[in-house]
Each structure stands twice: as C-alpha cells, then as structure tokens.
Design a protein around this motif. Structure first.
Motif: not given
Ligand code: VAH
Length: 313
Positions: A68-73
């Motif tokens: 993973i490089t980007t998280i939409y939390h």
C-alpha cells in the motif's frame, strides 16, 4: 496476488462505498484494496480485507502484504452513534488515526482522512464559518475531529507525512444507507418521499445545516488528493461547502416534484445540530486547489429523486 496500492478503510460505509467506485474508475479495481470490519456483499468488485483498524498489527500486515502507498482512512463513528458510546468513538476514531499516521511515517504513505463541520462548536461563528476559528465541539465525534486535525498537522510538520483532510458537511446520497449521523435526516426524508410515506423529522424545521451531494464530496476528495502539495496551505483540514438548507426548505423543494407529508419531532439529535454552523466559508479550498461544487441545491434534489425513483438508470 492482485496489484493494489490504495487501501480504503470503511469501504462499506456511505462515503467509502462511493469512493471505492470512483477510485476504480480513476485508477483500476486491481489498484484499490477495500476493507471494513464486516464482509462485503456477494459479487463485490474489489479485493477485500476484513480489517479491524484498531488492531495496529493487522493494519501493518495489510499495508505490507499489499504494498500500500496511499490510505483513504474513512473509519469513524459519526455524531449520533458517538454520543451513545463516547469511549468507543474516541478509541475507534482517534486510536485508528494515530495508528495510520504512525504507519504512514514508517511506510511513507500518503493519507486522506475526513474531518467534519462537527469539529466546530456552539461558540464558533455560525454563518460563513471561517477556515481558522474557534473550535470547541460539544460531541465526542467533534472532539475526535479537532484532535485528529491537530494530529494530522503535527505529523505533517514533525515527520513530513502527506496527510490531507476535508471538513465534510452533511453528505447526502441515494446509493447507500447512511449510518449514525445527525444530517442523515435528509437522506431519510428522500427515502420516505419516493415511497410516498409520511416522514417524522428528528430535527426542528428551521435547523439550517451545511450539506453536499455525495458526488461533490467524492470530487473534492479526489481533487484534493491530486493537488500538488506545494499548493496546499492547510494541514489540519480544509473547510468545504456546497449549500445549506433546513428540513422545511428540503421538504418544500422535494414536494415541488413529489408532494408528501413531514412532521417535526426533535430528539437527541437536535442539540448536536444546534452546535454546528449554518454555512461554511470554503474560500481557502477554492484558492489553494480550485475547489468548486458541481451541484447546487435544486440540482441536488432533482438528481436524488431521479435516481431514487429509477436507481438502475
Ligand atoms: C454526522 N454526517 O451527521 C455526519 C457529519 C456534518 C455531520 O459529519 O455525524
């Protein structure tokens, strides 16, 4: 193993379910790993991780396994649910954000995290609420949003984490059931209207709140995440706005298309709504990353009714 470098937490929620669809279209389904604490419906289009984001080890394993490089939390207990269990709201909302931020430092992740107009309180200027102003919310949800915003700014300044955030207004959509919010009355009013059923509104008729159609909230999220970092001047959370309305005005606008009955019976949601602004000044977002909504109030109502009446169009 399928390629994925974007993780969406809370994928089965009201915003998450539509954000995943938008990310699939912008990138591709094999680049988007969905996750939630419950299992997805049969035929779910994306790879899915059953994930409790309050478990740091499980979250780290997921990030590592899927590169993973980007998280939409997006995981959060909302205002009404949070007031029923404030301890859990703090643990889930802030505990999981701190874990995500610590992992963002370790794995150099880019992060999106939603704040809310609930971060403002009763002594915040209510009309055209400024980007920088008094923030003393009276709900645990709001407290987690103010604390979360300050945590985001700290991790950006201290560790250089690229964490971006929006103070979402009430978000209204037709595709998924809302979950535990105070602004959700508007969703339920539409659902009743298309079934020609009377609606008992849990807010008073003159309760004005900032609101937005889901498609604009998704557009703002993707636009902010695509903006060059050097253009951004806010590392707490950006004010975001489209329009404001009262339950009475929404009833009148829907009734122009579909007459139905609404009565008003304010409950425990009313003091929560009374603590929030009436309208939001989002000029900083417009300046920094060219934000502008595509849906005004009347277009929003028209589109909501169109799709609620024929969802498979
Ligand atoms: C809530 N829909 O009602 C959320 C939102 C502005 C309110 O954060 O709790």
């Amino acid at each position: 193993m399928a390629k994925s470098n974007i993780l969406v937490t809370g994928s089965l929620g009201q915003i998450g379910s539509e954000l995943v669809t938008a990310l699939n279209q912008k990138f591709s389904p094999d680049a988007v790993l969905s996750s939630d604490i419950q299992t997805p419906p049969a035929g779910y289009p994306n790879e899915f991780a059953l994930l409790d984001v309050t478990d740091p080890e499980k979250l780290e394993n997921c990030i590592h396994k899927h590169s993973i490089t980007t998280i939409y939390h997006l995981v959060s207990l909302l205002s009404a649910t949070g007031e029923k269990d404030p301890q859990k709201a703090w643990q889930v909302n802030i505990g999981s954000l701190k874990t995500v931020l610590d992992l963002a430092v370790k794995y150099h992740l880019k992060v999106f995290w939603p704040s809310s107009i609930a971060a403002f309180g009763p002594n915040t200027p209510k009309d055209q609420t400024p980007q920088d102003t008094i923030m003393q919310p009276t709900t645990m949800y709001g407290v987690t949003k103010v604390a979360g915003e300050l945590l985001c700014q700290y991790y950006h300044q201290k560790y250089g984490v690229d964490i971006r955030s929006l103070r979402y207004p009430g978000i209204i959509s037709w595709k998924t059931e809302p979950g535990g919010g105070t602004t959700d009355y508007a969703n339920y009013m539409f659902f009743k209207a298309v079934k020609n059923e009377a609606y008992v509104c849990f807010l008073s008729k003159d309760t004005q709140l900032p609101m937005m159609y889901m498609d604009d909230a998704i557009k703002a999220t993707l636009d902010l995440m695509a903006a060059p970092a050097e253009k951004l001047t806010v590392w707490t959370s950006y004010n975001l706005s489209a329009f404001s309305f009262t339950p009475e005005r929404l009833h009148a606008e829907i009734s122009r298309h579909l007459p139905f009955s609404v009565t008003y019976s304010p409950d425990f949601h009313q003091p929560i709504a009374d603590s929030w602004p009436h309208s939001i000044d989002d000029s900083v977002a417009r300046r920094d990353w060219n934000w502008s909504p595509e849906y005004n109030f009347s277009r929003f109502v028209t589109v909501m009714l169109k799709f609620l009446k024929s969802p498979h169009v």
